[in-house]
Design a protein around this motif. Structure first.
Motif, PDB file in Angstrom:
ATOM      1  N   TYR A 132      -2.789  63.301  83.881  1.00  0.00           N
ATOM      2  CA  TYR A 132      -2.013  62.929  82.698  1.00  0.00           C
ATOM      3  C   TYR A 132      -0.740  63.765  82.624  1.00  0.00           C
ATOM      4  O   TYR A 132      -0.706  64.921  83.052  1.00  0.00           O
ATOM      5  CB  TYR A 132      -2.827  63.178  81.422  1.00  0.00           C
ATOM      6  N   THR A 133       0.302  63.176  82.051  1.00  0.00           N
ATOM      7  CA  THR A 133       1.494  63.914  81.655  1.00  0.00           C
ATOM      8  C   THR A 133       1.334  64.334  80.198  1.00  0.00           C
ATOM      9  O   THR A 133       0.949  63.513  79.359  1.00  0.00           O
ATOM     10  CB  THR A 133       2.756  63.057  81.815  1.00  0.00           C
ATOM     11  N   VAL A 134       1.609  65.608  79.913  1.00  0.00           N
ATOM     12  CA  VAL A 134       1.444  66.152  78.557  1.00  0.00           C
ATOM     13  C   VAL A 134       2.787  66.687  78.070  1.00  0.00           C
ATOM     14  O   VAL A 134       3.459  67.441  78.782  1.00  0.00           O
ATOM     15  CB  VAL A 134       0.397  67.287  78.527  1.00  0.00           C
ATOM     16  N   HIS A 135       3.167  66.293  76.855  1.00  0.00           N
ATOM     17  CA  HIS A 135       4.346  66.839  76.181  1.00  0.00           C
ATOM     18  C   HIS A 135       3.862  67.711  75.027  1.00  0.00           C
ATOM     19  O   HIS A 135       3.100  67.238  74.170  1.00  0.00           O
ATOM     20  CB  HIS A 135       5.236  65.720  75.636  1.00  0.00           C
ATOM     21  N   ALA A 136       4.310  68.967  74.992  1.00  0.00           N
ATOM     22  CA  ALA A 136       3.903  69.909  73.950  1.00  0.00           C
ATOM     23  C   ALA A 136       5.077  70.176  73.016  1.00  0.00           C
ATOM     24  O   ALA A 136       6.158  70.570  73.460  1.00  0.00           O
ATOM     25  CB  ALA A 136       3.420  71.210  74.570  1.00  0.00           C
ATOM     26  N   PHE A 137       4.847  69.973  71.717  1.00  0.00           N
ATOM     27  CA  PHE A 137       5.845  70.278  70.690  1.00  0.00           C
ATOM     28  C   PHE A 137       5.344  71.474  69.888  1.00  0.00           C
ATOM     29  O   PHE A 137       4.407  71.357  69.086  1.00  0.00           O
ATOM     30  CB  PHE A 137       6.047  69.075  69.759  1.00  0.00           C
ATOM     31  N   THR A 138       5.985  72.621  70.088  1.00  0.00           N
ATOM     32  CA  THR A 138       5.665  73.820  69.304  1.00  0.00           C
ATOM     33  C   THR A 138       6.684  74.040  68.199  1.00  0.00           C
ATOM     34  O   THR A 138       6.530  74.963  67.398  1.00  0.00           O
ATOM     35  CB  THR A 138       5.598  75.053  70.218  1.00  0.00           C
ATOM     36  N   SER A 139       7.722  73.243  68.156  1.00  0.00           N
ATOM     37  CA  SER A 139       8.700  73.229  67.073  1.00  0.00           C
ATOM     38  C   SER A 139       9.189  71.796  66.914  1.00  0.00           C
ATOM     39  O   SER A 139       8.869  70.921  67.731  1.00  0.00           O
ATOM     40  CB  SER A 139       9.858  74.188  67.370  1.00  0.00           C
ATOM     41  N   ASP A 140       9.962  71.552  65.874  1.00  0.00           N
ATOM     42  CA  ASP A 140      10.428  70.198  65.586  1.00  0.00           C
ATOM     43  C   ASP A 140      11.188  69.614  66.778  1.00  0.00           C
ATOM     44  O   ASP A 140      11.894  70.328  67.502  1.00  0.00           O
ATOM     45  CB  ASP A 140      11.356  70.206  64.375  1.00  0.00           C
ATOM     46  N   GLY A 141      11.047  68.321  66.987  1.00  0.00           N
ATOM     47  CA  GLY A 141      11.733  67.673  68.091  1.00  0.00           C
ATOM     48  C   GLY A 141      11.596  66.170  68.019  1.00  0.00           C
ATOM     49  O   GLY A 141      11.201  65.609  66.988  1.00  0.00           O
ATOM     50  N   THR A 142      11.914  65.499  69.115  1.00  0.00           N
ATOM     51  CA  THR A 142      11.859  64.041  69.194  1.00  0.00           C
ATOM     52  C   THR A 142      11.190  63.625  70.495  1.00  0.00           C
ATOM     53  O   THR A 142      11.545  64.116  71.570  1.00  0.00           O
ATOM     54  CB  THR A 142      13.271  63.435  69.132  1.00  0.00           C
ATOM     55  N   PHE A 143      10.224  62.728  70.394  1.00  0.00           N
ATOM     56  CA  PHE A 143       9.568  62.118  71.549  1.00  0.00           C
ATOM     57  C   PHE A 143      10.274  60.785  71.794  1.00  0.00           C
ATOM     58  O   PHE A 143      10.181  59.865  70.989  1.00  0.00           O
ATOM     59  CB  PHE A 143       8.086  61.909  71.257  1.00  0.00           C
TER      60      PHE A 143
END
Length: 399
Positions: A132-143
């Protein structure tokens, strides 16, 4: 393309009696390849007059006259089809093949033909884990999605802080884990902060909500304090009840009954007796522990939930998220720090073990949604622990 090579997937015919068209590579049981280079590769079995598709581990048959079902969203997909069943996703414009059940999540696996299920950017970190590809958001952002499909999302709200003086642990942030269908476009992500440190004999502060993909993981409830609000605050998971001026009430876990559903539990109860002790904050996996009757028996924080099978251990506490904060010992208690309460696995803050002086509460771990530990009085008010910040993790099949 005017001819077919041995390694080609599809032959384009420029003309035949009815016009142009495509022809799949043709094989029989005697010369069919043992495997294919990618999921979704199709061949034509000339000896059986059946189309077969490679699902990653075996060739699956598709009867030659079967209709490919189309559907507008996840709910429209066939329920419990045979492996290899094809469907057309009208939302993403992609041909999909059914590949069974994901054992970790018990969700159906529909693979987009021709590569990774989703193409997207965004997050503070992107990594791969178990295909799997994982995107981690530890602060505000945009997917940002450029190729739509299904993603699995974990959202954790900010943890509540612990209370001060005979105080209780803060509740963990609420936790949501869902499969979401995404289409090309931008999805804003807002990470909830943890509850702040309070002084005097105050009740702990609530954590802030984490939002994304139309879902909300509530902030955790603050832990009960001395004379400034002895009840635990409600939240994603509730804060524990303080041990002063009892009886007091722990906060309720509100995440399960929220619009997004998910996981959260109530805080623990105060302890009876002299120099009463505080209850632990609730965690995503269990309620906060009740305090004992002894002065050094603050309640443990409730355990969080384990997502190491889905996201590994890069984030969380060994893959656990949303543990509750520990309740405090009684005022002027002489017990050694080794006997103090523990924060719940998943980033919950302990009471006193590593802080100086030892009557401090320890903070919830960053980006776990853990609740902060409660504090006690020992000649001075030891500040309680702040709540841990929240997090969003997004995964989709393919790398």
């Amino acid at each position: 393309v005017t001819s077919v090579t041995a390694s080609g997937y599809v032959e384009a015919l420029k003309s035949f009696s009815a016009g142009t068209g495509f022809r799949l590579p043709q094989y029989t049981s005697g010369n069919r390849p043992a495997s294919a280079p990618a999921v979704g590769v199709m061949i034509y079995r000339s000896d059986t007059d059946i189309i077969e598709v490679w699902d990653g581990s075996a060739w699956q048959s598709i009867v030659s006259d079967a209709e490919i079902q189309s559907y507008a969203n996840d709910a429209g997909r066939p329920v419990s089809p045979e492996i290899g069943k094809l469907g057309f996703n009208l939302d993403t414009g992609a041909l999909e093949v059914y590949n069974g059940i994901d054992q970790a999540t018990n969700n159906p696996i529909w693979l987009t033909m021709g590569g990774a299920t989703v193409a997207a950017t965004g997050g503070n970190n992107t990594y791969t884990f178990n295909g799997y590809t994982v995107h981690a958001f530890t602060s505000d952002g945009t997917f940002t999605v450029t190729k739509g499909g299904d993603v699995e999302v974990l959202l954790v709200g900010g943890g509540g802080s612990g209370g001060n003086d005979n105080a209780a642990g803060g509740g963990a942030g609420g936790l949501v884990f869902k499969t979401i269908a995404v289409t090309p476009g931008a999805y804003p992500i807002d990470i909830g902060g943890g509850g702040g440190v309070v002084g005097g004999e105050a009740q702990g502060q609530d954590g802030q909500a984490t939002t994304g993909f139309g879902q909300t993981a509530l902030g955790g409830g603050g832990g009960g304090g001395g004379d400034g609000g002895q009840d635990g605050r409600p939240g994603g998971s509730g804060g524990g009840a303080a041990g002063e001026n009892e009886p007091n009430n722990p906060g309720n876990g509100q995440q399960p009954s929220s619009a997004s559903g998910g996981f959260g539990n109530p805080g623990g109860q105060w302890g009876p007796g002299d120099d009463n002790t505080g209850g632990g904050g609730g965690g995503a996996g269990a309620p906060g522990g009740n305090a004992g009757s002894g002065a050094n028996e603050g309640g443990n924080g409730g355990v969080g939930r384990d997502y190491s099978a889905e996201f590994g251990t890069t984030y969380g506490e060994n893959g656990y998220f949303a543990g509750g904060g520990a309740g405090a010992v009684g005022n002027n208690d002489g017990a050694p720090p080794s006997s103090y309460g523990n924060g719940g696995l998943g980033g919950g803050g302990d009471h006193g073990k590593n802080a100086v002086p030892t009557y401090h509460g320890e903070p919830g771990a960053a980006n776990t949604g853990g609740g902060g530990g409660g504090s006690a009085y020992y000649g001075q008010y030891g500040p309680p622990g702040a709540g841990g910040t929240g997090i969003v993790l997004v995964r989709y099949l393919g790398t």
